[in-house]
Design a protein around this motif. Structure first.
Motif, PDB file in Angstrom:
ATOM      1  N   ALA A  66       0.833  -1.207   0.000  1.00 51.51           N
ATOM      2  CA  ALA A  66       0.000   0.000   0.000  1.00 51.51           C
ATOM      3  C   ALA A  66       0.863   1.251   0.000  1.00 51.51           C
ATOM      4  O   ALA A  66       0.564   2.230  -0.690  1.00 51.51           O
ATOM      5  N   ASP A  67       1.974   1.234   0.763  1.00 52.72           N
ATOM      6  CA  ASP A  67       2.869   2.393   0.817  1.00 52.72           C
ATOM      7  C   ASP A  67       3.507   2.671  -0.539  1.00 52.72           C
ATOM      8  O   ASP A  67       3.817   3.824  -0.865  1.00 52.72           O
ATOM      9  N   ALA A  70       0.337   0.489  -4.441  1.00 53.56           N
ATOM     10  CA  ALA A  70      -0.399  -0.604  -5.085  1.00 53.56           C
ATOM     11  C   ALA A  70      -1.896  -0.337  -5.034  1.00 53.56           C
ATOM     12  O   ALA A  70      -2.417   0.198  -4.049  1.00 53.56           O
ATOM     13  N   ALA A  71      -2.584  -0.706  -6.104  1.00 51.35           N
ATOM     14  CA  ALA A  71      -4.038  -0.545  -6.154  1.00 51.35           C
ATOM     15  C   ALA A  71      -4.696  -1.493  -5.158  1.00 51.35           C
ATOM     16  O   ALA A  71      -4.120  -2.510  -4.759  1.00 51.35           O
ATOM     17  N   TRP A  72      -5.930  -1.175  -4.772  1.00 52.05           N
ATOM     18  CA  TRP A  72      -6.655  -2.015  -3.830  1.00 52.05           C
ATOM     19  C   TRP A  72      -6.818  -3.432  -4.372  1.00 52.05           C
ATOM     20  O   TRP A  72      -6.695  -4.411  -3.628  1.00 52.05           O
ATOM     21  N   ALA A 108      -8.299  -0.061   2.847  1.00 57.42           N
ATOM     22  CA  ALA A 108      -9.468   0.245   2.022  1.00 57.42           C
ATOM     23  C   ALA A 108     -10.000   1.635   2.321  1.00 57.42           C
ATOM     24  O   ALA A 108     -10.355   2.393   1.407  1.00 57.42           O
ATOM     25  N   ARG A 109     -10.055   1.995   3.590  1.00 58.15           N
ATOM     26  CA  ARG A 109     -10.553   3.327   3.965  1.00 58.15           C
ATOM     27  C   ARG A 109      -9.575   4.420   3.574  1.00 58.15           C
ATOM     28  O   ARG A 109      -9.979   5.544   3.247  1.00 58.15           O
ATOM     29  N   ALA A 114     -12.092   1.860  -5.337  1.00 62.63           N
ATOM     30  CA  ALA A 114     -12.528   2.018  -6.734  1.00 62.63           C
ATOM     31  C   ALA A 114     -11.393   1.685  -7.688  1.00 62.63           C
ATOM     32  O   ALA A 114     -10.224   1.969  -7.401  1.00 62.63           O
ATOM     33  N   PRO A 115     -11.685   1.065  -8.828  1.00 63.64           N
ATOM     34  CA  PRO A 115     -10.649   0.803  -9.830  1.00 63.64           C
ATOM     35  C   PRO A 115     -10.008   2.105 -10.291  1.00 63.64           C
ATOM     36  O   PRO A 115     -10.695   3.121 -10.446  1.00 63.64           O
ATOM     37  N   ARG A 116      -8.700   2.079 -10.488  1.00 65.21           N
ATOM     38  CA  ARG A 116      -8.000   3.303 -10.896  1.00 65.21           C
ATOM     39  C   ARG A 116      -8.170   3.596 -12.374  1.00 65.21           C
ATOM     40  O   ARG A 116      -8.085   4.726 -12.812  1.00 65.21           O
ATOM     41  N   ARG A 117      -8.335   2.552 -13.156  1.00 64.90           N
ATOM     42  CA  ARG A 117      -8.494   2.737 -14.595  1.00 64.90           C
ATOM     43  C   ARG A 117      -9.733   2.007 -15.078  1.00 64.90           C
ATOM     44  O   ARG A 117      -9.943   0.847 -14.745  1.00 64.90           O
TER      45      ARG A 117
END
Length: 308
Positions: A66-67, A70-72, A108-109, A114-117
């Motif tokens: 996450a740092d 990286a996408a969810w 997540a919070r 939401a998808p980035r693309r």
């Protein structure tokens, strides 16, 4: 107890392993494999044994993903990959620990889910523009015209299109019924039929099938490479063809999902009921279909119109 000969034991073990792997789609295995390799590298860098996972170590790795931005979806796949591999090897799943679950909720919070693309949805005019630019006097042109037209009208996933065989084509008076033997939402292979009404798409596919027949191809893969080996084209290869043909028509930003999403959008805007669209696309839930339609109707459904 009946003892099996050594060679039979090996064959049986291989069959067990193959069927266990079949529980998960090949595309998912690839994503799991990529995540697992990243986890191994992380363990090696910290001097840890991957065979001895702890919730604290897994949490540190997930937080590092996450740092790094990286996408969810990547974070979720990474966690799922560890859970799947460790369970398969009967090692306690570290991702089920409350600490790791709380960490995922916090990510997540913090980053959003939401998808980035979002795939660009091609319009009817854009698809016609692509088809008009494809030559009809070469084998590659015959194949690519049929590919784009069938892909667009079927609204199938790229993997479903790539898996088509000539035996999956059921020509009828009304048009063509495609047999989709397996899909992302049908891992057990119940299969479904997708209708393509008689018209330009079926004509293009007929021309391609006739060309295959001239080269003695009456069975096997529908979409073949033209490099001399006549091997089945993979889903990424089909996407590459679509992008190349779209760019030749002056349309950029196309992905493997563009035809499918464009079909949903165009059909909805023409008043096709959502359940009918979902049956064509193979969506088991209407949520995704509704999301595509809402995005297409964004400016039609705004309360801001006429307020200034």
């Amino acid at each position: 107890m009946i003892a099996l000969p050594p060679e039979r034991q090996i064959t049986t073990a291989a069959s067990v392993a193959a069927y266990l792997r079949a529980r998960v789609a090949r595309s998912t295995w690839r994503r799991y494999g990529s995540a697992w390799r990243r986890w191994l590298w992380y363990c090696e860098a910290h001097g840890w044994q991957a065979s001895e996972p702890t919730p604290q170590r897994v949490a540190a790795w997930i937080a590092s993903l996450a740092d790094q931005g990286a996408a969810w979806s990547t974070v979720c796949v990474s966690s799922a990959a560890l859970a799947h591999v460790y369970r398969l090897h009967r090692i306690p799943d570290p991702t089920s620990d409350p600490t790791v679950r709380a960490l995922l909720a916090g990510i997540a919070r913090s980053t959003g889910t939401a998808p980035r693309r979002q795939a660009r949805a091609l319009t009817i005019d854009q698809v016609r523009q692509i088809l008009d630019r494809i030559e009809a006097d070469t084998l590659a042109g015959l194949r690519d015209r049929a590919l784009v037209a069938v892909w667009w009208l079927s609204a199938c996933r790229s993997a479903e299109v790539a898996a088509l065989d000539l035996a999956d084509l059921d020509w009828r008076e009304e048009g063509l019924a495609l047999r989709i033997r397996r899909s992302k939402s049908d891992q057990r292979g119940a299969g479904r039929e997708v209708a393509i009404p008689r018209g330009p798409a079926t004509a293009a596919l007929r021309a391609w099938c006739d060309a295959l027949a001239q080269y003695g191809r009456s069975a096997g893969p529908l979409w073949l490479a033209l490099d001399g080996e006549a091997a089945r084209l993979s889903a990424p290869a089909l996407v590459a063809i679509l992008r190349r043909r779209a760019e030749a028509a002056g349309i950029g930003g196309v992905s493997g999902h563009s035809l499918r999403r464009g079909h949903v959008t165009a059909a909805a805007l023409q008043g096709v009921p959502l359940p009918v669209i979902a049956r064509q696309t193979g969506h088991r839930k209407l949520d995704t279909v509704v999301r595509y339609v809402d995005a297409a109707r964004l400016f039609d459904q705004t309360s801001a119109r006429g307020l200034l």
